[in-house]
Scaffold this active site. Structure first.
Site, mmCIF file in Angstrom:
data_model
loop_
_atom_site.group_PDB
_atom_site.id
_atom_site.type_symbol
_atom_site.label_atom_id
_atom_site.label_comp_id
_atom_site.label_asym_id
_atom_site.label_seq_id
_atom_site.Cartn_x
_atom_site.Cartn_y
_atom_site.Cartn_z
ATOM 1 N N LYS A 74 0.919 -1.560 0.178
ATOM 2 C CA LYS A 74 -0.194 -0.191 -0.312
ATOM 3 C C LYS A 74 0.767 1.508 -0.054
ATOM 4 O O LYS A 74 0.909 2.535 -0.825
ATOM 5 C CB LYS A 74 -0.998 -0.275 0.755
ATOM 6 C CG LYS A 74 -1.888 0.930 1.219
ATOM 7 C CD LYS A 74 -2.355 1.262 2.680
ATOM 8 C CE LYS A 74 -0.825 0.944 3.687
ATOM 9 N NZ LYS A 74 -1.713 1.327 4.780
ATOM 10 N N THR A 75 2.341 1.000 1.072
ATOM 11 C CA THR A 75 2.664 2.502 0.497
ATOM 12 C C THR A 75 3.185 3.172 -0.298
ATOM 13 O O THR A 75 3.581 3.465 -0.582
ATOM 14 C CB THR A 75 3.886 2.102 2.064
ATOM 15 O OG1 THR A 75 2.908 2.173 3.285
ATOM 16 C CG2 THR A 75 4.439 3.768 2.643
ATOM 17 N N ASP A 270 -4.099 8.271 3.653
ATOM 18 C CA ASP A 270 -4.110 6.805 3.576
ATOM 19 C C ASP A 270 -4.444 6.259 4.913
ATOM 20 O O ASP A 270 -4.640 6.924 5.605
ATOM 21 C CB ASP A 270 -2.279 6.552 4.030
ATOM 22 C CG ASP A 270 -1.891 5.916 4.574
ATOM 23 O OD1 ASP A 270 -2.157 4.383 4.108
ATOM 24 O OD2 ASP A 270 -0.780 4.964 5.206
ATOM 25 N N GLU A 271 -4.793 5.071 5.386
ATOM 26 C CA GLU A 271 -5.314 4.689 6.821
ATOM 27 C C GLU A 271 -7.086 4.763 6.380
ATOM 28 O O GLU A 271 -7.490 5.794 7.105
ATOM 29 C CB GLU A 271 -4.656 4.780 7.589
ATOM 30 C CG GLU A 271 -3.217 4.452 7.483
ATOM 31 C CD GLU A 271 -3.266 3.305 8.221
ATOM 32 O OE1 GLU A 271 -3.993 1.924 7.680
ATOM 33 O OE2 GLU A 271 -2.376 2.359 7.580
ATOM 34 N N GLN A 301 -8.916 -4.023 8.672
ATOM 35 C CA GLN A 301 -7.825 -3.244 9.505
ATOM 36 C C GLN A 301 -8.048 -1.762 10.458
ATOM 37 O O GLN A 301 -7.594 -1.009 11.383
ATOM 38 C CB GLN A 301 -6.393 -2.155 8.477
ATOM 39 C CG GLN A 301 -6.284 -4.082 8.056
ATOM 40 C CD GLN A 301 -4.471 -3.691 7.431
ATOM 41 O OE1 GLN A 301 -3.436 -3.503 8.169
ATOM 42 N NE2 GLN A 301 -4.321 -4.041 6.307
ATOM 43 N N ARG A 662 1.298 -8.932 10.675
ATOM 44 C CA ARG A 662 2.292 -8.087 10.669
ATOM 45 C C ARG A 662 3.757 -9.388 10.914
ATOM 46 O O ARG A 662 4.380 -8.663 10.868
ATOM 47 C CB ARG A 662 2.873 -7.486 12.361
ATOM 48 C CG ARG A 662 1.489 -6.465 12.948
ATOM 49 C CD ARG A 662 1.894 -5.716 11.986
ATOM 50 N NE ARG A 662 0.005 -5.859 11.089
ATOM 51 C CZ ARG A 662 -0.176 -5.127 9.918
ATOM 52 N NH1 ARG A 662 0.626 -4.123 9.230
ATOM 53 N NH2 ARG A 662 -1.053 -5.332 9.209
#
Length: 800
Positions: A74-75, A270-271, A301, A662
């Site tokens: 994503k980043t 983002d997020e 998330q 993670r």
DNA sequence: GCGTAACTAGTTTTT
DNA sequence: CTAGTTACGC
């Protein structure tokens, strides 16, 4: 909100852009020598992306929702999009507004963009307020920056300060005591939570009062406007104000909104799943003109509903923008197949989701290691034992291990063991550096220097070190302030203090000794104020610590605690020095703002080797080769409070999903048979989430078998495969060699006779060897002894 | 107004 | 349990 009426924006077509089906337009201005490339731009850097990522990075046909699963790059996608806009569409980097969740994420994004674009292509070194500076930061930092410039219209002068939780509490307590309400019956925290929630929803004091439905809300309705008024007097904003006031500003000042819409040709968020209503409105207001809004998120998330995050912002994006393009990123580059299988199985139990299934080309990898400990202490021993096995045995760096827990309180048990075994670690969270008493004390002085109207800071600074100033003296100083303000305009409390110190006003009850004290106080503040702009912040910190007497008092105290406080204060000077060194803007204002908006995760050290401990919330967006998710027990994870809330368990499950995803190579899931919380030891049920993990992905490493997980079908609980011999207990070893002991069992020792097992631990675990089992056994005459398991036999075994 | 003793309450997650 | 607050005596 959202849906601007302006259709497509269109002025001209962009050619040569394969992924621009909408035929959207780029009407970028060309500024300062940056030019639209006349030759076809070099798109080769996009070859690093998979087709979906590439599409997400290059689609410019209007609103775009990228549903990006954990570890799906994503980043990277966002970063490449940024670079694409600059490099291929000729946008100025300052034309793009990118919003991230933490400062750390912002920094990372900035660095990565910089690398993609090559040196010197990014502005923003130097004055961040300069035209053309980069706009990559958190919601709060972005809004703060906007308010510094245009906040006057919503009651904030450019040197406003940001109040954190303890400042808010201090301010509200004063208001409550002014009302004569008993603090014990009406705790400040309750009001603050209600006010915060209202601000998340953009509900101001009047609207709140109008909608107050019950007695409690009416109380809040009474306090809310007083609180806002007090903030205004202090030229301060709390966290939620930063967003709410910005929205008010944009709504009320057309010119400001128009200017920003004009400026930000593209908005990236983002997020997005963790945005609240106010943030949602902010983003959509800005993007409504050009409609180049790209939001990236993962509904699975979403873990901040408790602070107002609204998962609907993601789920209903397509309703907000019927012409939105939706791109799913489902290929995971982070984890093994086994970890993904387990995580997918857990999250599949949620109902409120867009539905998404991660897949990977990575290897199957090790099974997930499941461990049931006797108690919290033994859980910690197991975890640290595993880490040491991997570190010492296989040379893995300590920072490749992360221990993730639901609540900070759980960290202690792990810290104990880590300290005991001299294993370096870094813990993220708990009491933050900037929220420590001694740090806030020093900062209070600097805040007064920066903004003399900040009376919360002023009162704090007056009180530390002790200057014999209590409520009575404070009232006298206030009176003095009013006396002078009549003559010389609004002087504020500081003006009153100055008047008393200089003898201008001489109230009864303030003697010469106190006056001298006040004189020194004012002199220090004035000296620092004179240095603003020239004196480095580090220097100011040193001045405060030396001249205020803060450190002197601590030194005289001489306790270990005082010593550590002194060290923290010293550390603050170092932090300030580093800040000045690294930052674009070394001013006092920037330093204070940074201190207020800094999250724990933002200060995570990359360089040092050490096991990483943090809450699952803090781990969002991070990855580690080896992850321990600990304390998987009913009431702890999922947390008991969540069980009462309507969508509480689903949020906890998402949290569990975040934790599991993670892990890159190996995941451990642990829980304990009993848990000690605030002094009481209680039996602990295994977490419901554990049962959602497919058994075939698990390897059971515990001596104690969990009833729920293992007895269901002991055979299937055996490992699938071990592709890499690891640090966990070897299956063969556990299965055969070690007789299973459990607390409460009676054993016989050749010399000491009969005893009862009270604890079990293990050491020396390495591949192929289950390690040494140590028992804590309570004997009638010897007390509790720690002995090797081999030394005893089970009573009743072998026909004894 | 300060220091100590006693007490209490409150214990999820954080920009 | 423990950190933080309150009550009380000086």
């Amino acid at each position: 909100m959202g849906g601007g009426k302006r259709p497509g924006g269109g002025k001209g077509k962009v050619s040569g852009n394969p992924s621009d089906p909408g035929g959207r337009t780029i009407d970028h201005r060309t500024r300062k020598g940056r030019q639209t490339p006349d030759t076809a731009p070099d798109l080769s850097f996009l070859d690093d992306l998979n087709p979906e990522q590439r599409e997400a990075a290059t689609y410019t046909g209007g609103p775009l929702l990228v549903l990006a699963g954990a570890g799906s790059g994503k980043t990277r996608c966002l970063t490449y999009r940024f670079a694409y806009l600059v490099r291929c569409l000729g946008l100025d980097p300052g034309d793009i507004l990118a919003i991230t969740f933490t400062n750390k994420a912002a920094r990372e994004m900035r660095d990565r963009v910089e690398r993609l674009l090559g040196d010197g292509r990014l502005p923003g070194r130097g004055d961040p307020h300069a035209e053309g500076a980069l706009w990559v930061s958190t919601f709060h930092a972005t809004c703060s920056r906007l308010l510094r410039r245009d906040g006057e219209r919503v009651g904030l002068r450019s040197n406003f300060v940001i109040y954190d939780a303890s400042d808010q509490t201090a301010l509200l307590k004063e208001i409550l005591s002014g009302l004569g309400w008993e603090e014990s019956r009406w705790p400040a925290a309750g009001f603050l939570a209600a006010i915060s929630r209202a601000k998340d929803e953009l509900v101001g004091p009047e609207e709140f009062a109008a909608g107050a439905a019950d007695f409690r809300e009416e109380r809040v309705a009474k306090v809310y406007p007083l609180y806002q008024e007090a903030l205004r007097r202090n030229n301060a904003a709390d966290f939620d104000d930063l967003i709410m006031k910005t929205v008010i500003l944009l709504r009320e000042e057309e010119a400001v909104l128009a200017r920003l819409r004009e400026r930000f040709r593209h908005v990236l968020v983002d997020e997005y799943q963790d945005t609240n209503h106010a943030q949602y409105v902010f983003v959509n207001l800005l993007a409504a003109g050009h409609r180049n809004l790209c939001v990236v998120g993962d509904d699975d998330q979403s873990i901040y509903a408790w602070r107002g995050a609204d998962i609907r912002n993601v789920l209903e994006f397509e309703k907000d923008y019927p012409d939105a393009r939706v791109i799913r990123l489902e290929q995971n580059y982070r984890s093994t197949k086994t970890i993904l299988t387990a995580a997918n199985a857990v999250i599949a139990n949620n109902e409120r989701r867009t539905g998404k299934k991660l897949w990977t080309e990575n290897e199957a990898g090790d099974p997930i290691v499941y461990y049931l400990a006797a108690d919290g202490a033994e859980e910690a021993q197991f975890v640290v034992g595993e880490i040491l096995g991997g570190h010492g045995g296989r040379g893995l760096p300590l920072r490749s291990f992360a221990i993730l827990y639901r609540t900070h309180a759980q960290s202690r048990a792990f810290e104990d063991v880590l300290v005991n075994k001299a294993v370096p670690y870094q813990i993220i969270g708990g009491t933050r550096f900037y929220e420590r008493k001694e740090i806030k004390d020093v900062l209070a002085y600097l805040r007064v220097v920066h903004n003399p109207e900040d009376e919360v800071a002023l009162e704090r600074a007056l009180g530390v070190p002790k200057r014999s100033i209590g409520p009575a003296t404070l009232a006298r100083l206030r009176q003095a302030a009013e006396a002078v303000s009549g003559a010389a305009g609004a002087a504020g409390l500081l003006g009153g203090i100055r008047a008393v110190a200089t003898g201008h006003v001489d109230p009864a009850g303030i003697g010469p000794k106190l006056r001298g004290e006040l004189g020194r106080f004012v002199a220090l503040i004035d000296a620092l104020a004179a240095g603003v702009g020239t004196m480095p912040v580090t220097e100011m910190v040193r001045e405060v610590t030396e001249k205020s007497g803060l450190v002197e008092v601590l030194r005289r105290e001489g306790t270990a605690e005082a010593q550590s406080r002194i060290e923290n204060i010293r550390e603050l000077a170092t932090v300030a020095a580093n800040y000045a060194h690294q930052s674009d803007d070394p001013s006092l204002q920037a330093f204070l703002e940074n201190a207020a908006l800094m999250a724990d995760i933002d200060v995570m050290k990359e360089g040092d080797d050490g096991v990483v401990l943090m809450t699952v919330h803090n781990a969002k967006g991070l990855e580690f080769p080896h992850v321990f998710v600990v304390g998987l027990e009913q009431g702890l994870f999922p947390h008991s409070r969540s069980l009462e809330e309507p969508h509480g368990v689903e949020e906890e499950r998402r949290l569990c999903y975040v934790a599991m995803t993670r892990g890159m190579r190996r995941l451990y899931l642990t829980h304990a048979r009993e848990r000690t919380l605030y002094g009481y030891t209680m039996p602990a049920e295994p977490s419901a989430f554990l049962q959602e993990v497919p058994e075939e992905t698990l390897f059971v490493a515990s001596l104690l078998a969990s009833r729920r997980v293992v007895e269901r079908d002991p055979e299937r609980a055996r490992p699938v495969a071990r592709t890499a011999p690891g640090t966990a207990v070897h299956p063969a070893a556990t299965a055969s060699a070690t007789p299973r002991f459990s607390p409460g069992e009676r054993v016989i020792h050749p010399r000491w006779g009969e005893g009862i097992i009270v604890g079990i631990s293990r050491s020396g675990v390495r591949p192929g060897y289950a390690g040494n089992v140590h028992l804590r056994v309570a004997f009638a005459n010897q007390g509790v002894q720690t002995i090797a398991a081999e030394e005893v036999t089970r009573k009743g075994a072998l026909g004894v």
